[in-house]
Design an enzyme around this catalytic site. Structure first.
Site, PDB file in Angstrom:
ATOM      1  N   SER A 119       0.866  -1.194   0.000  1.00 21.90           N
ATOM      2  CA  SER A 119       0.000   0.000   0.000  1.00 21.90           C
ATOM      3  C   SER A 119       0.893   1.232   0.000  1.00 21.90           C
ATOM      4  O   SER A 119       2.090   1.144   0.256  1.00 21.90           O
ATOM      5  CB  SER A 119      -0.860   0.035   1.265  1.00 21.90           C
ATOM      6  OG  SER A 119      -0.067   0.417   2.381  1.00 21.90           O
ATOM      7  N   ASP A 120       0.343   2.390  -0.291  1.00 29.32           N
ATOM      8  CA  ASP A 120       1.079   3.617  -0.021  1.00 29.32           C
ATOM      9  C   ASP A 120       0.946   3.875   1.482  1.00 29.32           C
ATOM     10  O   ASP A 120       0.187   3.197   2.183  1.00 29.32           O
ATOM     11  CB  ASP A 120       0.541   4.792  -0.847  1.00 29.32           C
ATOM     12  CG  ASP A 120       1.595   5.890  -0.967  1.00 29.32           C
ATOM     13  OD1 ASP A 120       2.538   5.914  -0.150  1.00 29.32           O
ATOM     14  OD2 ASP A 120       1.472   6.743  -1.866  1.00 29.32           O
ATOM     15  N   TRP A 121       1.669   4.861   1.980  1.00 26.59           N
ATOM     16  CA  TRP A 121       1.714   5.117   3.427  1.00 26.59           C
ATOM     17  C   TRP A 121       0.289   5.346   3.965  1.00 26.59           C
ATOM     18  O   TRP A 121      -0.350   6.346   3.650  1.00 26.59           O
ATOM     19  CB  TRP A 121       2.596   6.339   3.705  1.00 26.59           C
ATOM     20  CG  TRP A 121       2.812   6.641   5.153  1.00 26.59           C
ATOM     21  CD1 TRP A 121       1.852   6.907   6.077  1.00 26.59           C
ATOM     22  CD2 TRP A 121       4.060   6.688   5.845  1.00 26.59           C
ATOM     23  NE1 TRP A 121       2.426   7.123   7.294  1.00 26.59           N
ATOM     24  CE2 TRP A 121       3.779   7.000   7.190  1.00 26.59           C
ATOM     25  CE3 TRP A 121       5.395   6.514   5.464  1.00 26.59           C
ATOM     26  CZ2 TRP A 121       4.771   7.150   8.148  1.00 26.59           C
ATOM     27  CZ3 TRP A 121       6.381   6.668   6.410  1.00 26.59           C
ATOM     28  CH2 TRP A 121       6.067   6.969   7.737  1.00 26.59           C
ATOM     29  N   GLY A 122      -0.203   4.388   4.724  1.00 25.81           N
ATOM     30  CA  GLY A 122      -1.512   4.549   5.359  1.00 25.81           C
ATOM     31  C   GLY A 122      -2.695   4.368   4.436  1.00 25.81           C
ATOM     32  O   GLY A 122      -3.842   4.523   4.864  1.00 25.81           O
TER      33      GLY A 122
END
Ligand code: BGC
Length: 731
Positions: free
Chosen positions: A263-266
């Protein structure tokens, strides 16, 4: 290790342990000495020692520290699964190259590949296994700050660049020394966020997605990239990170990708803020079902996977598949045999900004800088330039590196003043700071302290210096952090304090050359009116000053061509050369009213895709082409090109194709080939391009990727505006 042994490890893991193997932590979890830090772990609600069970860490640099961390992690990991070190290295590790948008302008995949190879060498000895690059989002809106990270607006060019970057990073395979894994991002269509506003949503037809936005990622994967990062945005209402169609059907099903997704950050837990998951438990379920393997920096999987499996809401098989993909990647990297991989203190020192890498970075600055205008051949500087004043906030600046330059950023670079001083009739003045009081809103985010108290004093000194000079070279542009993540702009101009400097200097001296520093296309109307030459060096990186000296004095030629259109005015955004044909197609005649255009400004951009000049001139012959292409066959289109100037020079010969008639509206032309060629004065060369059916395919009315029989026009010339053309027919 054999796959069967990897499966054995998984068999012995609890669901909780598997969930930790799918968690990436931020560097905040680990101290200088590689021990885990209590604070951040507690804030996620996990025990400090759990950090040793996690999959990987991002942006933790330096061989010595990394060795310690890897050692501690390995020692404390229950199943002796080594950790992966991932990082954001998008345009160099310690030797920072020009920003990716600039490298797109080089139209030189070989040099790009070499620079990314150098990056992999530096980074792997520094302890990195995988980088979150290439970023291949197609970008058409200069308001979006992250255009800096992409190679531009064209899918073909982006594809060629993605391939070069992946090949440079991964070499002949990531088991080999001097390589790191590539991760294609941000999947998908992050470059199309509405109005160029950061973290916004994307809504587009599946046809457009497939036709223009997906090919860049596909090119990176075809070149062998081992990982895919999902994007923050939703597409047609479905967040990419929980998008089953995108991750399972398209990525894994149609494209056959069997590597790891992250995933991207968060962005996994952001399914809650998108409002498509009621709570984090549901977000974790949706992501796992969609095919998301690693969750970056949020505790959804570690908190909820066990509960989801136990309650029967999630099939554990999906988790096992994800963990297996992750272990296979670690295995490919050779981590099971050597959990330190290539982390090496001595070699890190040996290659850290070594002469060879600095020289390649210098070459890349010349290859990616774009000379946008050069009236009266004011450049290159020579005896005739007389006394030259070098003015602007970038004269003494040591930082002209772009976003994400984590390791290279604090390193000192040669300044422009140092590169010029003592080598000719040069005088210097700062003229202004990079930002003024008008930028106070943004300055807070940039952590830039605005001190405007000496504004007038600096301006006066600059005017005095300019008055006494015969030629002025202005070093002006954006602050190095004004483009990048979370820096969407509604205005795309240089900071007012610098525009004021240009105005005041221009009042006393009109022989102005502008060397422009920027991370995105800018509205250059005023700069273009008040200068005879504009040399766009972007955010040029570590070796900038020497390269700029070489280009301005003519030792080298700037050979970049625009990889992204420079609008006339921000109101034209999004703008790109391959615009779709419309009902009342644009007509350049200013008296034609009912055509697709703005009535209060020109419809054409200030500088178009592919534009740029060097220090010589080229003449193109007419296009020669075989008139009939049979399905499955190939034909050749060619031009003869001649260097008609009096010095050796480089040209980027660009080939575009226009489809006369199709089942859906198509672009007015599309880039299908390019060649970068250096010719001596007077030399001429025949340049050939091959055309086949594959190049003519598009997503038709039935959503099939096919080519229609019929007429096509081939354009071969200097840039996307060329009219040098010939027709052929597909039969
Ligand atoms: C960015 C990614 C980056 C990640 C990790 C995110 O904010 O969107 O491009 O790779 O952070 O640093």
């Amino acid at each position: 290790m054999k796959e069967i042994e990897l499966k054995k490890i998984i068999e012995n893991m609890t669901v909780e342990e598997k969930a930790f193997e799918l968690l990436q932590l931020s560097p905040a979890f680990y101290g200088e000495d590689g021990s885990t830090e209590t604070g951040p772990a507690m804030s996620l609600g996990i025990q400090p020692e759990d950090a040793y069970q996690s999959n990987s860490v991002l942006n933790y640099f330096g061989a010595e520290r990394v060795l310690k961390l890897r050692e501690d992690h390995y020692k404390n990991n229950k199943h002796k699964i080594p950790m992966m070190m991932m990082a954001d290295i998008i345009h160099g590790y310690a030797t920072i190259m020009p920003i990716p948008l600039a490298m797109g302008c080089s139209f030189d995949p070989e040099l790009v590949k070499q620079c990314y190879h150098n990056t992999a060498v530096e980074a792997s000895y520094g302890g990195v296994d995988l980088t979150f690059a290439p970023m291949v989002d197609l970008v058409r809106d200069a308001r979006w700050g992250r255009v800096i990270e992409s190679t531009g607006e064209d899918k073909f060019l982006n594809g060629e660049m993605a391939k070069a970057m992946v090949e440079g990073l991964q070499g002949d395979g990531v088991e080999n020394e001097g390589t790191i894994c590539a991760c294609v991002k941000h999947f998908a269509a992050y470059g199309a966020v509405e109005s160029g506003r950061e973290y916004n949503y994307v809504d587009m037809s599946e046809r457009f997605l497939r036709e223009y936005y997906l090919p860049g990622y596909k090119a990176g994967l075809d070149a062998g990239a081992e990982m895919v990062m999902t994007s923050f945005n939703s597409i047609a209402g479905v967040p990419s990170t929980g998008n089953k169609w995108l991750l399972r059907d398209v990525l894994r099903g149609e494209w056959g990708f069997d590597g790891v997704t992250i995933s991207d950050w968060g962005s996994a837990m952001s399914l809650c803020s998108h409002g498509v998951a009621e709570d984090r438990r549901e977000a974790a379920r949706l992501c796992m079902e969609a095919g998301l393997d690693i969750e970056m920096c949020t505790p959804g999987y570690i908190k909820w996977l066990k509960d989801l499996v136990e309650s029967g809401d999630l099939d554990e098989k999906l988790i096992d598949e994800a963990v297996l993909r992750v272990l296979k990647l670690k295995n490919k990297l050779g981590l099971f045999e050597n959990p330190m991989r290539f982390t090496n203190v001595e070699k890190e020192q040996k290659y850290f900004r070594c002469d060879e890498f600095l020289e390649d970075a210098r070459r890349m600055v010349c290859a990616s800088s774009v000379l946008l205008k050069n009236e009266d051949n004011i450049l290159p500087l020579s005896e005739k330039s007389g006394k030259v004043a070098l003015i602007g906030p970038y004269v003494d600046c040591e930082r002209f590196v772009g976003t994400w330059a984590k390791v290279g950023m604090p390193c000192r670079n040669v300044t422009v003043r140092e590169a010029f001083e003592g080598k000719g009739n040069y005088v210097f003045a700062k003229g202004s700071h990079r930002l003024g009081a008008e930028n106070s809103l943004e300055a807070v985010m940039l952590k830039y302290e605005i001190d405007d108290s000496d504004r007038e004093k600096l301006l006066k000194q600059a005017v005095k210096t300019a008055k006494k000079a015969d030629t002025v070279v202005m070093f002006i542009g954006e602050h190095y952090d004004q483009s990048g993540e979370a820096h969407a702009h509604m205005e795309i101009k240089i900071p007012e304090v610098q525009a004021e400097l240009l105005r005041r200097v221009y009042e006393v001296n009109q022989n102005v050359v502008v060397v422009l520093f920027n991370g995105r296309p800018l509205d250059l109307r005023e700069i273009s009116q008040k200068s005879k030459a504009i040399l766009d060096v972007w955010m040029p990186g570590t070796s900038a000053a020497n390269a700029i000296y070489d280009m301005l004095t003519g030792k080298e030629e700037p050979t970049g061509r625009l990889s992204m259109t420079f609008p006339y005015h921000v109101g034209q955004c999004p703008i790109y050369y391959n615009k779709i044909r419309t009902c009342h197609t644009y007509n350049p005649d200013p008296t034609s009213r009912f055509t697709s255009k703005y009535s209060d400004m020109p419809t054409m951009p200030l500088y178009s895709f592919g534009e740029g000049m060097g220090y010589t001139t080229f003449e193109y012959s007419d296009v020669t082409i075989e008139p009939t292409l049979k399905r499955g066959g190939k034909i050749k289109a060619s031009v003869t090109i001649k260097n008609t100037g009096d010095r050796r020079g480089t040209e980027v010969i660009q080939m575009y194709i226009y489809d006369h008639f199709a089942s859906v509206a198509r672009p007015s032309r599309e880039l299908k080939g390019f060649k970068k060629l250096t010719l001596d004065a007077g030399e001429e060369r025949v340049v050939e391009f091959e055309i086949d059916e594959e190049m003519l395919k598009y997503w038709n009315i039935d959503m099939k990727f096919e080519a229609d029989a019929g007429k096509f026009t081939v354009y071969i010339g200097h840039d996307s505006k060329t009219n040098n053309s010939a027709e052929f027919e597909l039969v």
